[in-house]
Design an enzyme around this catalytic site. Structure first.
Site, short mmCIF file in Angstrom:
data_model
loop_
_atom_site.label_atom_id
_atom_site.label_comp_id
_atom_site.label_asym_id
_atom_site.label_seq_id
_atom_site.Cartn_x
_atom_site.Cartn_y
_atom_site.Cartn_z
N LYS A 61 2.66 29.51 35.29
CA LYS A 61 3.81 30.17 35.07
C LYS A 61 5.12 29.49 35.25
O LYS A 61 5.19 28.66 36.15
CB LYS A 61 3.83 31.45 36.07
CG LYS A 61 4.85 32.32 36.16
CD LYS A 61 4.59 33.40 37.11
CE LYS A 61 5.73 34.38 37.07
NZ LYS A 61 5.37 35.67 38.09
N ASP A 120 8.57 46.10 44.16
CA ASP A 120 8.50 46.21 42.77
C ASP A 120 6.93 46.50 42.28
O ASP A 120 6.47 45.93 41.52
CB ASP A 120 8.99 45.06 41.97
CG ASP A 120 9.26 45.15 40.66
OD1 ASP A 120 9.35 46.41 40.24
OD2 ASP A 120 9.60 44.30 39.79
N1 LIG Z 1 -2.56 34.96 37.18
C1 LIG Z 1 -2.68 35.60 36.21
N2 LIG Z 1 -3.92 35.84 35.48
C2 LIG Z 1 -3.92 36.46 34.43
N3 LIG Z 1 -2.92 36.89 33.83
C3 LIG Z 1 -1.68 36.81 34.33
C4 LIG Z 1 -1.55 35.86 35.50
N4 LIG Z 1 -0.19 36.07 35.64
C5 LIG Z 1 0.30 36.61 35.02
N5 LIG Z 1 -0.39 37.23 33.88
C6 LIG Z 1 -0.05 37.74 32.72
O1 LIG Z 1 1.22 37.45 32.28
C7 LIG Z 1 2.08 38.91 32.37
C8 LIG Z 1 3.36 38.51 33.01
O2 LIG Z 1 3.28 37.94 34.38
P1 LIG Z 1 4.37 38.41 35.27
O3 LIG Z 1 4.44 39.74 35.68
O4 LIG Z 1 3.75 37.63 36.78
O5 LIG Z 1 5.59 37.69 34.75
P2 LIG Z 1 7.08 38.18 35.40
O6 LIG Z 1 7.99 37.29 34.26
O7 LIG Z 1 7.23 38.13 36.69
O8 LIG Z 1 7.15 39.73 34.62
P3 LIG Z 1 8.07 40.73 34.99
O9 LIG Z 1 9.20 40.25 35.77
O10 LIG Z 1 8.69 41.14 33.32
O11 LIG Z 1 7.11 41.78 35.56
C9 LIG Z 1 1.19 39.60 33.16
O12 LIG Z 1 1.64 40.96 32.44
C10 LIG Z 1 0.03 39.18 32.87
O13 LIG Z 1 -0.68 39.81 31.59
#
Ligand SMILES: Nc1ncnc2c1ncn2[C@@H]1O[C@H](COP(=O)(O)OP(=O)(O)OP(=O)(O)O)[C@@H](O)[C@H]1O
Length: 507
Positions: A121, A226
């Site tokens: 990430k 959230d």
């Molecule tokens: N550990 C994981 N395993 C599988 N898929 C993941 C994982 N982490 C994230 N994802 C995928 O990536 C997408 C986005 O991840 P995440 O929600 O962590 O991002 P974000 O930038 O924090 O999103 P937002 O702030 O828009 O909610 C998730 O909807 C999921 O599909």
């Protein structure tokens, strides 16, 4: 933003040193000067510059030479630094496809030497605002210049710390593996985001699992803040996993109850809307057992201290303020563009007037000049034709002009169309001149057959001036009533004489 890691294998040792040097330089420079980069990287100027050019070619650096020769890291450059560290720690060896994109992160599948799949990430805070950082902020004290990168790093560190603390305490979250700069490596969750699920086999079970999770978090002194369908993954066995927790707050927070209720209601309303499941029983803030455990300590122990949290809050606030200011200034710019349009137009037209005056003078001086622009010749013809029609005497013209001056106060450039030509706007000095002219006209012209004495000379001079101004006014009036609004800032629209003089000035 696409993470293209192909270039990693082409970077030399010096290139990496240079990249790290830019990162270090950005602690107190928005654009790090070349000499400083070379200094930090401990490279000679020539070698340093070569490495800079090389990594700049791969878009790892952003170059700005407006005030001095400086470079800053792009997000790709920062990604490379993070990846390099993770690779050298043997955490990851392959980078695969992007599987998710959040508001502030990009999610990639990665794998290690044993071909075990993981998730990378990359936090990208202010990915939009990063582009709009003010151009004139070239050198700044403190870390403000690098704050989007720094904020992304803090955000990653925070997520990693929370994930680790929660995982260690048996919460259903991905297993955190490593963290470097703005990159987090964690295990891949087998499942789908709740938002993609159309139907649940056991909605009651999932609902109660989620409510229990909210209460359990509260028992540990935390509120998600959230807790929604985007941050929850559901496996084929309908097991839940929490994947994202950017705004966790403590149960001792001033608005803790509000956040708690919001989380609960979010799930309740989603289940009602999507699965037609009405959750009659739901937890209240009072249900949690006061500070059963304290995760704050564990989180600090994982590396995200209270100081860092404070730093992050301050910087986020700063950046938000900056963004707001930029947006406001943008709005203001557009609104003031409208508001001040007439003012600007006046100024512009004043300039036009000046230029036209100059042109007129030139025309007077060089009536027979062969170099008169063809366009101007055409204008001249139109002018002469119109001048004949409008030959109603100086007084009438000045009267018209005065009317125009007053009307022009409300003039907007956007109102100009082919039926309503752009009216002229006169400068103040010109109006004064006209007033003088009117007074002069009011005086009777003395015509005596006597030898020209001083008085007669004065009168003659005034009459000449009057005729000259009248001609000029006539010309300006007829010229400016053209339907076309001329753009005078291009070389093409300049008369040939002007261009020639300009060129001669440089010879
Ligand atoms: N550990 C994981 N395993 C599988 N898929 C993941 C994982 N982490 C994230 N994802 C995928 O990536 C997408 C986005 O991840 P995440 O929600 O962590 O991002 P974000 O930038 O924090 O999103 P937002 O702030 O828009 O909610 C998730 O909807 C999921 O599909």
């Amino acid at each position: 933003m696409k993470l293209d890691c192909k270039a990693i294998r082409y970077l030399s040792k010096d290139d990496w040193r240079t990249l790290v040097a830019v990162e270090m330089g950005m602690k107190n420079h928005e654009y790090v000067p070349v000499s400083l980069i070379c200094n930090i990287a401990n490279l000679r100027y020539g070698g340093g510059k070569k490495s800079i050019n090389n990594i700049h070619k791969f878009k790892l650096l952003f170059h700005d030479a407006r005030k001095y020769d400086g470079y800053k890291l792009t997000y790709l450059g920062y990604d490379y630094l993070g990846l390099k560290a993770l690779v050298s720690r043997d955490i990851i060896s392959f980078v695969g496809n992007q599987i998710g994109v959040g508001k502030e992160s990009d999610i990639y599948v990665v794998a290690n030497d044993k071909n075990e799949e993981m998730i990378l990430k990359l936090h990208r805070l202010g990915r939009v605002s990063f582009k709009t950082i003010k151009n004139n902020r070239d050198y700044l004290q403190h870390r403000k210049s690098a704050s989007w990168l720094y904020l992304s790093r803090l955000s990653a560190l925070k997520e990693f710390a929370y994930m680790k603390a929660l995982y260690d305490n048996g919460f259903p979250v991905p297993q955190p593996i490593d963290c470097n700069r703005h990159c987090i490596v964690m295990t891949r969750v087998k499942g789908y985001p709740l938002t993609q699920i159309v139907e649940l086999r056991h909605p009651r079970k999932v609902y109660s699992d989620l409510m229990n999770l909210i209460v359990r978090l509260a028992n540990y002194g935390l509120i998600h803040g959230d807790f929604n369908e985007f941050n929850i993954m559901i496996s084929d066995d309908e097991e839940i996993t929490l994947i994202d927790f950017p705004q966790m707050v403590s149960t001792s927070h001033l608005n803790a109850e509000y956040y708690f209720d919001r989380d609960v209601n979010c799930i309740r309303s989603y289940f009602e809307k999507r699965f037609n499941f009405i959750g009659e029983q739901y937890p209240k803030f009072s249900d949690y057992k006061q500070s059963l455990y304290n995760l704050d300590v564990l989180i600090s122990a994982s590396g995200f201290t209270k100081d860092l949290q404070k730093d992050m809050d301050d910087l986020t606030k700063e950046q938000d303020d900056d963004d707001e200011n930029e947006e406001n200034s943008g709005d203001e710019q557009t609104s003031t563009t409208n508001e001040n349009e007439s003012k600007d137009n006046k100024d512009n037209e004043d300039e036009d007037d000046d230029e036209e005056e100059e042109e007129d003078e030139e025309d007077d001086d060089e009536e027979d000049d062969e170099d008169v622009d063809e366009e101007e010749e055409e204008d001249e013809k139109v002018d002469n034709g119109q001048m004949k029609k409008k030959d109603d005497g100086v007084k009438e013209i000045t009267k018209n002009m005065k009317g125009l001056v007053n009307n022009n106060r409300n003039f907007k450039f956007s109102d100009v169309n082919e039926y309503e030509p752009a009216p002229i706007v006169l400068r103040k000095e010109f109006i004064d001149e006209m007033n003088v002219l009117e007074n002069v006209q009011a005086e009777p012209v003395v015509e005596e057959d006597v030898i020209l004495d001083e008085e007669a000379l004065e009168a003659e001079r005034k009459r000449e001036q009057q005729v000259r101004i009248a001609n000029r006014v006539k010309k300006q009036l007829t010229k400016s009533q053209k339907t076309r609004v001329s753009a005078r800032n291009t070389a093409k629209s300049r008369s040939r004489t002007e261009v020639k003089n300009h060129i001669n000035a440089f010879i």
